[in-house]
Design a protein around this motif. Structure first.
Motif, PDB file in Angstrom:
ATOM      1  N   GLU A  43      47.709  48.177  44.195  1.00  0.00           N
ATOM      2  CA  GLU A  43      47.429  47.102  44.960  1.00  0.00           C
ATOM      3  C   GLU A  43      48.707  46.144  45.185  1.00  0.00           C
ATOM      4  N   PRO A  44      48.788  45.547  46.277  1.00  0.00           N
ATOM      5  CA  PRO A  44      49.800  44.815  46.456  1.00  0.00           C
ATOM      6  C   PRO A  44      49.929  43.633  45.523  1.00  0.00           C
ATOM      7  N   ASP A  92      47.130  35.196  41.027  1.00  0.00           N
ATOM      8  CA  ASP A  92      46.137  36.156  41.285  1.00  0.00           C
ATOM      9  C   ASP A  92      46.005  37.059  40.247  1.00  0.00           C
ATOM     10  N   MET A  93      47.108  37.551  39.469  1.00  0.00           N
ATOM     11  CA  MET A  93      46.863  38.154  38.321  1.00  0.00           C
ATOM     12  C   MET A  93      46.390  37.772  37.092  1.00  0.00           C
ATOM     13  N   LEU A  94      46.647  36.472  37.080  1.00  0.00           N
ATOM     14  CA  LEU A  94      45.981  35.756  35.891  1.00  0.00           C
ATOM     15  C   LEU A  94      44.554  35.049  36.109  1.00  0.00           C
TER      16      LEU A  94
END
Length: 68
Positions: A56-57, A63-65
């Motif tokens: 995934e980009p 967004d990751m957290l």
């Protein structure tokens, strides 16, 4: 002349290889590995995931957290 690159698994193997090479009067040089094995393994795994379309980009740390 061809060259060999060997990857001893532990200190015992390294010492044995050095002893054999010295006994046979074969010149050698010792270099520290650029990256630990687990880093190389991770890179190989990640490359395979990209090839299989499983990546995934990266859009940002937020967004990751805080996935939606």
């Amino acid at each position: 002349m061809d060259r060999l690159i060997v990857y001893p698994a532990n200190e015992e193997q390294m010492l044995a290889l050095q002893a054999v090479l010295e006994t046979m009067k074969i010149p050698f040089e010792q270099k520290e590995a650029a990256h630990p094995g687990h880093v190389i393994d991770g890179l190989i795994k990640s490359s395979k995931e990209v090839e299989e379309g499983k990546s995934e980009p990266y859009t940002g740390i937020r967004d990751m957290l805080d996935p939606k």
